[in-house]
Motif scaffolding. Sequence first.
Motif, PDB file in Angstrom:
ATOM      1  N   THR A  28      73.482  47.580  12.531  1.00  0.00           N
ATOM      2  CA  THR A  28      73.502  46.703  11.358  1.00  0.00           C
ATOM      3  C   THR A  28      74.947  46.271  11.131  1.00  0.00           C
ATOM      4  O   THR A  28      75.880  47.016  11.439  1.00  0.00           O
ATOM      5  CB  THR A  28      72.975  47.381  10.075  1.00  0.00           C
ATOM      6  N   ALA A  29      75.099  45.079  10.596  1.00  0.00           N
ATOM      7  CA  ALA A  29      76.435  44.568  10.287  1.00  0.00           C
ATOM      8  C   ALA A  29      76.370  43.881   8.951  1.00  0.00           C
ATOM      9  O   ALA A  29      75.463  43.090   8.697  1.00  0.00           O
ATOM     10  CB  ALA A  29      76.885  43.577  11.355  1.00  0.00           C
ATOM     11  N   PHE A  30      77.314  44.214   8.092  1.00  0.00           N
ATOM     12  CA  PHE A  30      77.328  43.531   6.795  1.00  0.00           C
ATOM     13  C   PHE A  30      78.732  43.563   6.207  1.00  0.00           C
ATOM     14  O   PHE A  30      79.467  44.522   6.377  1.00  0.00           O
ATOM     15  CB  PHE A  30      76.330  44.157   5.823  1.00  0.00           C
ATOM     16  N   LYS A  67      79.190  40.925  13.136  1.00  0.00           N
ATOM     17  CA  LYS A  67      77.889  40.452  13.611  1.00  0.00           C
ATOM     18  C   LYS A  67      77.825  40.451  15.143  1.00  0.00           C
ATOM     19  O   LYS A  67      76.832  40.874  15.743  1.00  0.00           O
ATOM     20  CB  LYS A  67      77.632  39.041  13.064  1.00  0.00           C
TER      21      LYS A  67
END
Lengths: 370, 175, 293
Positions: free
Chosen positions: B33-35, B19
């Motif tokens: 994007t971060a996941f 994140k």
Amino acid sequence: MLTIATGNKAVAAAVKQVSPEVIAAYPITPQTEIVEQIAEYVTNGELKSQYIPVESEHSAMAACIGASITGARTFTATSSHGLLYMHEMVNWAAGGRLPIVMANVNRALGPGWNIWAEHTDSMQERDTGWLQVYVSTVQEAYDTTLMAFRIAEHNDVLLPVMVNLDGFSLSHINQSLETVDLGDFIPPLRLPHAIDVKNPRGYGPLTGPEDYFKFRWDIERSMRDSVKVIESIENEFFRRFGRSYGFTDDYQCEDADVVVVSMGTLGKEAEVSIDLLRKEGIKAGSMRIRWLRPFPKLDLKGRDVVVIDRDYSFGYGGILAEAVRSTCRAEPYSVIAGLGGQEVTYDDIAGFIRGRRPGEESWFGVTPDV
Amino acid sequence: MYEIRIHSRGGQGGVTAAKLLALAAFRDHKYATAFPFYGAERRGAPVVSFVRIDESPIRVYSQIKKPDLIVVLDNSIMDVVDVLHGLRPGGKVLLNGTLPHDMKGFQTLSVDLTTIALRLNLVVAGSPILNTPVIGALAKMGIVSMDSAKSAISEMFSDDRNVKAAEAAFQELVL
Amino acid sequence: MTEIPKEEYLFKCTSACAGCSSSLVLRYVLKAAGPDTVLVMPACCTSVIQGIYPNTAMNVPVYNVAFAAAAACASGMSAAFRAAKKSTNVIVYAGDGGTVDIGIQALSGAFERRTDFLYICYDNEAYGNTGMQRSGATPTGARTTTTPGGKPDTKKDIDRIVEAHDPPYMATACSAYPHDLFKKVTKALSIRGPKFIHVLAPCPPGWRYPTEQTVEMGKLAVKTGMWVLFEREYGKVTINGPSRAAMIKPLPVEEYLGPQGRFKGISREAVDALVSLARRNAKRLSLEEEGVC
């Protein structure tokens, strides 16, 4: 303000700005972050809502119903089994003409226990009289939650709205989020049938066969009227904040020979497949359904159609495929993919389109030995 | 599009590192994007997080299959997980600490994030904080700018030892 | 004697059965509550008695809600009224099935959350609205359509369950003692927080006794000690007059059971079980009142 947030946090941020009088919710994976964030906002004073930490989802919706009929603005959030557990009250909310807004984080149903994305949970609520919208980005989750209150509370609608976002793939992904200064976008709620002790009435009493159907028809009339309301609220949102979405999110559909129809994050991923296929000379397009109820008029005439269903109606078929088949008189290639969080990449989607067999159904990953 | 896979153990901060990295890229005016991949993991179990960084909006949600960079916050994971799986030809690896393993010819960098955290007493519930120093190392590698790395860290953490840890990692990482 | 207001909030000529004591209960509840009141009602006899759309027999707003949901619905309603600075009484009026069986989870949740409302359970000891099937509140030995041989199990003690939530006020009452009921509702509504009143409401068709004996049946329940009138205010128990008298010299239990068709052919063991439960309950309340436990 520009920041990054998860889909869950974006929903909570929108709810904070709308500031409903009453929020009743019960935690469930992967919706939990919404409830936690709202509890945090209420505890630190950023949100003045009455937050009711109910003992079940059935009670969450019941509490929203009890609050809503007094004229209060209400919100709840759930997922999967939680949504199904409140099913009875989901019907009650629509029948009671209560403009409740609910976020549903789409998740598969057990058994086996599965916490990942699937649309079968909300699909099982599609006949309840709720408006249903499916989002695909963090920004869209935020924007749509804001619009949901306006649409639900419009006098020509007065029906609850369910905002659906894919479990984990959207609820837990960090993306950019631009929050807006709401101004007077969300005016105070004036519920015409709010309880008034000076004008006592019965709400939802025994209703005989000579009257009951009239109330059902009235839900359908409002559902039809909601089409114009959705358009006008989306237009107003665009004028104020510069973003718009529509009933479907169409990507390179104008000249497409083949269109892939899907919902949620798969619909966004499908756009990347279209770019791949266009490079190969295949004129493909993507149509991401946003509003499942009211179901939009789709222009798919004269093209091949591939429908990806992240859901299933056993003994019948993919639910979205059936909707496309019956409303568009199309013979789609129905692909069942992404159940219980099954990985589906843009390469896979491109493969569905290349290998389409109109009129047939195919379960992604299912081989004779499965 | 630049794709990064972060391997850590539950509780070590891999998810937060992803994140932070996305936020730093975003502060560099890029899309990110971060996941994490969420399983039923609990503290101590191997966890995978993903970061995508691009000049245009990112529409891909599926897991990263062919990363450009692999970050390993806990080298013991390499005993149980094939961390190099899918790494693109020419891809890089960033390790925490020393290089005990065969990295199959991939360019491998390392910096002792654990020692940096312990030196600054950046410890929560007995575990050294690795997610803020690793952002400094990634900035040194040019994934994000150091200014944005520092600003992302300050946005998420008020304790300025986190920025100090990132600066230390930036200095100590030998390219 | 307490002055009972002349205003009526339950109109005449409802569709209640002849001799319906629950209508009597509701009449006095509403007289005590007054016009600034909303009734929340799950499926129960009264949801039929209130009238068929577009008519209503009630002169207060009534919100009908699904069987299991009354206390939760009232939670939301109370929160919304209080947020709007309104002191409107929120009263759940539910039968025993909707309280001790299907509604118990929502009831427990609402009490645990200290919801500002009054929950009234009118107890006719079976699912009366659907033609007398057993409920958790049906007493041992009573015949219902689903216990044609008499109920083998014991009546669920909802009062002790509610007591475990430590509400500021709870009481029992009986349709045959309207002044006592009126006073209890008035007192309950003067207190903030979750309140519970459990009212025995004899049912002529369900219990199978002549309609004109409906008041007498309630009195016999109390005088034989089978129903104890008490209140618990901030934890302190008071046993009310008629039950105090019954504890000293109860009428024989046969006088209460005998006229009721539902107890016809009841076994000696079942009668003993009923009596022993009632005596145990009375003793526990007495000890509590004396401050012994």
